[in-house]
Design an enzyme around this catalytic site. Sequence first.
Site, PDB file in Angstrom:
ATOM      1  N   GLU A 250      14.218 -15.417   0.485  1.00 26.66           N
ATOM      2  CA  GLU A 250      14.949 -16.544   1.512  1.00 26.66           C
ATOM      3  C   GLU A 250      14.238 -17.242   1.078  1.00 26.66           C
ATOM      4  O   GLU A 250      13.953 -18.514   1.498  1.00 26.66           O
ATOM      5  CB  GLU A 250      15.055 -15.651   2.710  1.00 26.66           C
ATOM      6  CG  GLU A 250      15.975 -14.441   3.050  1.00 26.66           C
ATOM      7  CD  GLU A 250      15.637 -13.961   4.289  1.00 26.66           C
ATOM      8  OE1 GLU A 250      14.497 -14.098   5.054  1.00 26.66           O
ATOM      9  OE2 GLU A 250      16.701 -12.630   4.700  1.00 26.66           O
TER      10      GLU A 250
ATOM     11  N   ASP B 217       0.694  -1.245   0.452  1.00 21.68           N
ATOM     12  CA  ASP B 217       0.243   0.537   0.098  1.00 21.68           C
ATOM     13  C   ASP B 217       0.898   1.090   0.100  1.00 21.68           C
ATOM     14  O   ASP B 217       2.248   0.915   0.918  1.00 21.68           O
ATOM     15  CB  ASP B 217      -0.877  -0.091   1.237  1.00 21.68           C
ATOM     16  CG  ASP B 217      -1.604   1.131   0.919  1.00 21.68           C
ATOM     17  OD1 ASP B 217      -2.517   1.671   0.573  1.00 21.68           O
ATOM     18  OD2 ASP B 217      -1.464   2.388   2.342  1.00 21.68           O
TER      19      ASP B 217
HETATM   20  C1  GLC Z   1      -4.236   3.445  -0.822  1.00 23.54           C
HETATM   21  C2  GLC Z   1      -5.482   2.155  -0.775  1.00 23.54           C
HETATM   22  C3  GLC Z   1      -7.021   3.113  -0.486  1.00 23.54           C
HETATM   23  C4  GLC Z   1      -6.351   3.629   1.260  1.00 23.54           C
HETATM   24  C5  GLC Z   1      -4.721   4.321   1.301  1.00 23.54           C
HETATM   25  C6  GLC Z   1      -4.685   5.047   2.558  1.00 23.54           C
HETATM   26  O1  GLC Z   1      -4.447   4.354  -1.339  1.00 23.54           O
HETATM   27  O2  GLC Z   1      -5.688   1.297  -2.193  1.00 23.54           O
HETATM   28  O3  GLC Z   1      -8.156   2.084  -0.241  1.00 23.54           O
HETATM   29  O4  GLC Z   1      -6.835   4.892   1.377  1.00 23.54           O
HETATM   30  O5  GLC Z   1      -3.716   4.015   0.397  1.00 23.54           O
HETATM   31  O6  GLC Z   1      -3.765   3.631   3.125  1.00 23.54           O
END
Ligand code: GLC
Length: 553
Positions: A267, A216
């Site tokens: 790993e 993310d």
């Molecule tokens: C990313 C995710 C989104 C979230 C953001 C903050 O963009 O896809 O859904 O709100 O990160 O974590």
Amino acid sequence: MADLEQIASPGSEWWRTAVIYQIYPRSFSDTSGDGIGDLPGITSRLDDLKSLGIDAIWLSPFMTSPQKDAGYDVADYRDVDPLFGTLADFDEMLAQAHARGIRVIVDLVPNHSSDQHVWFQQALKAAPGSRERARYVFRDGRGEHGELPPNNWESVFGGGMWQRITEADGTPGQWYLHIFDVSQPDFDWTNEEVREEFRSILRFWLDRGVDGFRVDVAHGMIKADGLPDYLPAADADSMGGGEENVPYWGQDGVHDIYRDWHRVMAEYDGDRALCGEAWLPTLERTALWVRPDEMHQTFNFPYLMTPWDATALRDVIRDSLSAFGAVGAPSTWVLSNHDVIRHASRLALTADSPQGDGIGPKSAGKPDPVIGLSRARAATTVMLSLPGSAYLFQGEELGLPEAMEIPDEFRQDPTWFRTGGERYGRDGCRVPLPWTADGPAFGFNETGESWLPQPDEWARFARDAEEGDAGSTLNLYKHLIAERRSRGLGTGSLVWEDAGADAVAFRRGELHVVANLGSEPIELGEGVTFLVQSEPFDGSALPVNTAAWFTRA
Ligand code: GLC
């Protein structure tokens, strides 16, 4: 464009060619009946996913979280939130998926934690300058009494990017950085303790057997030295897709982190993979993230953002294959996810409805559902013919449109709250799936509860209704995925063809692929045998908003 042959990246690792299905757990299938999907719900539906033909699933976050941003605010990276079940439920789901030959990727949220994470709670209690504060981005404020935020950055979800705290002794104190919601404080990734903690979190899930991570906000983890002031242009995409030199997006320092993680992944046996969520201004920049010693994949957001325009679509496919090919990585392809308007609606948006804001009851220029669905089916028909790895978002295989009439009182996306209702945000693509045309919550559960209301007309998109309909979107997806697999379309070369300015046309071996993005039918000529038509048609003229796979005698 004719005769230009583009070769996909070589290599036999599964992720180079995989079709990966994104599960948004809270909206997939709910066995507890509380209106929020759960891990046993996923396990119970794995046979449906197997019959769809996908290679892997990616699960959006299910870790312990106060759910201020639907789980992208993690309080404990090593446990399952009770909403979704337990670690034992996770292990069972993983084992059952693997038993069916389906790999499992989990979402890792390293840019920020929840404000309920034990580290952040300790940081609030500790003193400025302490080891506890140094795990996050705390700064003194500007102004005579520190009453102004440390810089002028604005949160992706609206409002400022800094929050002032009250120190343990009750006095107004330092400020902390949050690119997203105020409940999502950013980690300080220049701190080795943070790095070590995340290596350990990677290993925790790798040891359980996951096949990889979707990372993310991979482009946000390093901020420019000195945190210089910056305001995006009024029309800039808030995730940094459009602009160069944004001090909190795509900083060079992120590459060290990915090289480090690459070593951790290596790993383990079984080609474990990292896929970065990286919104960057160009495909060339994006490709730097998937150099051989960094991530394995990154989402192709320029492809997702491409409007329904033949020149733009040809360009982005060509540029993607060359940019990723140049670093030996597969291109990925994606049309929908949990952050954007579903492509069965987005591809028919008019200029009145900007795609970043979501669509709600009061939006102007709502997309035409018939045109949207035709374009979506055609777009997917093109996507699943391309070499590389394709990501699907749950529900797109049913042709689900964006839910555009969600009443205000049900909205949950922090974007809606932080902009005072100015931007609808992303709830419209997150509505729980319809499994059965009849029954409570269209078969999402047995109680009829649903954390976001399902539109009444979704009965016709229900999986059981589509299973039995040869012309359904579900059966189109199954057919496309099966043919893609048996013909090995995930790898190999693509030869561009010329079918006119409004067409996207290329050849994959003996298979011709063409889509009509114009306003007149396109005559395909003599001797054509169709393998796939995104919508049924007779004769050899490809209708508008339609795509086909065919061979020529
Ligand atoms: C990313 C995710 C989104 C979230 C953001 C903050 O963009 O896809 O859904 O709100 O990160 O974590």
